[in-house]
Design a protein around this motif. Structure first.
Motif, PDB file in Angstrom:
ATOM      1  N   LYS A 113       0.813  -1.208   0.000  1.00  0.00           N
ATOM      2  CA  LYS A 113       0.000   0.000   0.000  1.00  0.00           C
ATOM      3  C   LYS A 113       0.850   1.264   0.000  1.00  0.00           C
ATOM      4  O   LYS A 113       0.565   2.229  -0.701  1.00  0.00           O
ATOM      5  N   HIS A 114       1.936   1.259   0.776  1.00  0.00           N
ATOM      6  CA  HIS A 114       2.757   2.454   0.925  1.00  0.00           C
ATOM      7  C   HIS A 114       4.049   2.411   0.114  1.00  0.00           C
ATOM      8  O   HIS A 114       4.893   3.289   0.267  1.00  0.00           O
ATOM      9  N   GLY A 115       4.217   1.426  -0.699  1.00  0.00           N
ATOM     10  CA  GLY A 115       5.448   1.298  -1.487  1.00  0.00           C
ATOM     11  C   GLY A 115       5.389   1.993  -2.822  1.00  0.00           C
ATOM     12  O   GLY A 115       6.275   1.810  -3.650  1.00  0.00           O
ATOM     13  N   PHE A 116       4.360   2.774  -3.070  1.00  0.00           N
ATOM     14  CA  PHE A 116       4.187   3.541  -4.298  1.00  0.00           C
ATOM     15  C   PHE A 116       4.177   2.663  -5.535  1.00  0.00           C
ATOM     16  O   PHE A 116       4.453   3.117  -6.635  1.00  0.00           O
ATOM     17  N   LYS A 117       3.924   1.405  -5.366  1.00  0.00           N
ATOM     18  CA  LYS A 117       3.751   0.438  -6.457  1.00  0.00           C
ATOM     19  C   LYS A 117       4.899   0.437  -7.454  1.00  0.00           C
ATOM     20  O   LYS A 117       4.702   0.407  -8.659  1.00  0.00           O
ATOM     21  N   VAL A 118       6.094   0.485  -6.931  1.00  0.00           N
ATOM     22  CA  VAL A 118       7.273   0.495  -7.797  1.00  0.00           C
ATOM     23  C   VAL A 118       7.381  -0.818  -8.553  1.00  0.00           C
ATOM     24  O   VAL A 118       7.619  -0.830  -9.766  1.00  0.00           O
ATOM     25  N   SER A 119       7.191  -1.922  -7.859  1.00  0.00           N
ATOM     26  CA  SER A 119       7.311  -3.225  -8.502  1.00  0.00           C
ATOM     27  C   SER A 119       6.254  -3.416  -9.581  1.00  0.00           C
ATOM     28  O   SER A 119       6.538  -3.975 -10.648  1.00  0.00           O
ATOM     29  N   SER A 120       5.050  -2.966  -9.321  1.00  0.00           N
ATOM     30  CA  SER A 120       4.001  -3.130 -10.321  1.00  0.00           C
ATOM     31  C   SER A 120       4.240  -2.236 -11.536  1.00  0.00           C
ATOM     32  O   SER A 120       3.949  -2.618 -12.665  1.00  0.00           O
ATOM     33  N   ARG A 121       4.801  -1.050 -11.320  1.00  0.00           N
ATOM     34  CA  ARG A 121       5.130  -0.186 -12.467  1.00  0.00           C
ATOM     35  C   ARG A 121       6.202  -0.814 -13.343  1.00  0.00           C
ATOM     36  O   ARG A 121       6.105  -0.801 -14.570  1.00  0.00           O
ATOM     37  N   ILE A 122       7.226  -1.361 -12.705  1.00  0.00           N
ATOM     38  CA  ILE A 122       8.289  -2.030 -13.469  1.00  0.00           C
ATOM     39  C   ILE A 122       7.722  -3.255 -14.169  1.00  0.00           C
ATOM     40  O   ILE A 122       8.044  -3.519 -15.329  1.00  0.00           O
ATOM     41  N   GLY A 123       6.873  -4.005 -13.475  1.00  0.00           N
ATOM     42  CA  GLY A 123       6.265  -5.182 -14.065  1.00  0.00           C
ATOM     43  C   GLY A 123       5.374  -4.858 -15.241  1.00  0.00           C
ATOM     44  O   GLY A 123       5.360  -5.585 -16.250  1.00  0.00           O
ATOM     45  N   ASP A 124       4.608  -3.776 -15.147  1.00  0.00           N
ATOM     46  CA  ASP A 124       3.757  -3.376 -16.268  1.00  0.00           C
ATOM     47  C   ASP A 124       4.589  -2.980 -17.483  1.00  0.00           C
ATOM     48  O   ASP A 124       4.238  -3.292 -18.618  1.00  0.00           O
ATOM     49  N   ARG A 125       5.681  -2.308 -17.226  1.00  0.00           N
ATOM     50  CA  ARG A 125       6.531  -1.864 -18.338  1.00  0.00           C
ATOM     51  C   ARG A 125       7.240  -3.048 -19.006  1.00  0.00           C
ATOM     52  O   ARG A 125       7.396  -3.079 -20.224  1.00  0.00           O
ATOM     53  N   LEU A 126       7.684  -4.022 -18.198  1.00  0.00           N
ATOM     54  CA  LEU A 126       8.426  -5.157 -18.745  1.00  0.00           C
ATOM     55  C   LEU A 126       7.547  -6.358 -19.078  1.00  0.00           C
ATOM     56  O   LEU A 126       8.023  -7.319 -19.687  1.00  0.00           O
ATOM     57  N   GLY A 127       6.302  -6.330 -18.625  1.00  0.00           N
ATOM     58  CA  GLY A 127       5.404  -7.454 -18.878  1.00  0.00           C
ATOM     59  C   GLY A 127       5.644  -8.638 -17.957  1.00  0.00           C
ATOM     60  O   GLY A 127       5.469  -9.783 -18.357  1.00  0.00           O
ATOM     61  N   ILE A 128       6.076  -8.376 -16.725  1.00  0.00           N
ATOM     62  CA  ILE A 128       6.375  -9.415 -15.739  1.00  0.00           C
ATOM     63  C   ILE A 128       5.483  -9.182 -14.528  1.00  0.00           C
ATOM     64  O   ILE A 128       5.116  -8.054 -14.227  1.00  0.00           O
ATOM     65  N   LYS A 129       5.163 -10.268 -13.821  1.00  0.00           N
ATOM     66  CA  LYS A 129       4.377 -10.121 -12.593  1.00  0.00           C
ATOM     67  C   LYS A 129       5.179  -9.374 -11.534  1.00  0.00           C
ATOM     68  O   LYS A 129       6.393  -9.519 -11.439  1.00  0.00           O
ATOM     69  N   ALA A 130       4.463  -8.602 -10.720  1.00  0.00           N
ATOM     70  CA  ALA A 130       5.126  -7.818  -9.668  1.00  0.00           C
ATOM     71  C   ALA A 130       5.738  -8.719  -8.605  1.00  0.00           C
ATOM     72  O   ALA A 130       6.772  -8.391  -8.025  1.00  0.00           O
ATOM     73  N   THR A 131       5.121  -9.868  -8.338  1.00  0.00           N
ATOM     74  CA  THR A 131       5.680 -10.783  -7.333  1.00  0.00           C
ATOM     75  C   THR A 131       7.040 -11.327  -7.765  1.00  0.00           C
ATOM     76  O   THR A 131       7.922 -11.516  -6.934  1.00  0.00           O
ATOM     77  N   ARG A 132       7.206 -11.551  -9.061  1.00  0.00           N
ATOM     78  CA  ARG A 132       8.502 -12.032  -9.561  1.00  0.00           C
ATOM     79  C   ARG A 132       9.580 -10.963  -9.396  1.00  0.00           C
ATOM     80  O   ARG A 132      10.725 -11.261  -9.077  1.00  0.00           O
ATOM     81  N   ILE A 133       9.198  -9.724  -9.609  1.00  0.00           N
ATOM     82  CA  ILE A 133      10.158  -8.630  -9.456  1.00  0.00           C
ATOM     83  C   ILE A 133      10.539  -8.471  -7.993  1.00  0.00           C
ATOM     84  O   ILE A 133      11.709  -8.243  -7.670  1.00  0.00           O
ATOM     85  N   ARG A 134       9.575  -8.600  -7.092  1.00  0.00           N
ATOM     86  CA  ARG A 134       9.885  -8.512  -5.655  1.00  0.00           C
ATOM     87  C   ARG A 134      10.834  -9.623  -5.235  1.00  0.00           C
ATOM     88  O   ARG A 134      11.785  -9.395  -4.478  1.00  0.00           O
ATOM     89  N   LEU A 135      10.581 -10.842  -5.713  1.00  0.00           N
ATOM     90  CA  LEU A 135      11.484 -11.954  -5.400  1.00  0.00           C
ATOM     91  C   LEU A 135      12.880 -11.700  -5.958  1.00  0.00           C
ATOM     92  O   LEU A 135      13.884 -12.013  -5.312  1.00  0.00           O
ATOM     93  N   PHE A 136      12.946 -11.133  -7.162  1.00  0.00           N
ATOM     94  CA  PHE A 136      14.241 -10.811  -7.742  1.00  0.00           C
ATOM     95  C   PHE A 136      15.005  -9.831  -6.858  1.00  0.00           C
ATOM     96  O   PHE A 136      16.200 -10.012  -6.612  1.00  0.00           O
ATOM     97  N   PHE A 137      14.345  -8.789  -6.371  1.00  0.00           N
ATOM     98  CA  PHE A 137      15.008  -7.817  -5.503  1.00  0.00           C
ATOM     99  C   PHE A 137      15.437  -8.446  -4.177  1.00  0.00           C
ATOM    100  O   PHE A 137      16.499  -8.120  -3.642  1.00  0.00           O
TER     101      PHE A 137
END
Length: 73
Positions: A11-35
């Motif tokens: 809620k308070h993370g400004f949806k950084v992972s979802s923005r990156i995921g939308d741009r790259l076409g990847i799920k946000a959960t995968r990006i969080r795991l990557f980080f």
């Protein structure tokens, strides 16, 4: 409890992972795991490097000692 913490950060993370995921076409959960994995990997690399530098600094201190005067030889 874990879901509450996860919800807070989503809620308070400004949806950084979802923005990156939308741009790259990847799920946000995968990006969080990557980080998460990247942070553990970099910490794992930094610690042995730190120990190596500390070891060589200790060896240098043992070899080269500062003498206060010429008469300490």
């Amino acid at each position: 409890m874990i879901n509450n913490i996860r919800y807070f950060f989503e809620k308070h993370g400004f949806k950084v992972s979802s923005r990156i995921g939308d741009r790259l076409g990847i799920k946000a959960t995968r990006i969080r795991l990557f980080f998460i994995y990247l942070s553990f990997f970099t910490l794992g690399l930094a610690f042995p490097l730190y120990l190596t530098i500390a070891f060589f600094a200790r060896i240098k201190d043992l070899i080269y000692t500062k003498r206060s005067s010429v008469f300490d030889l």
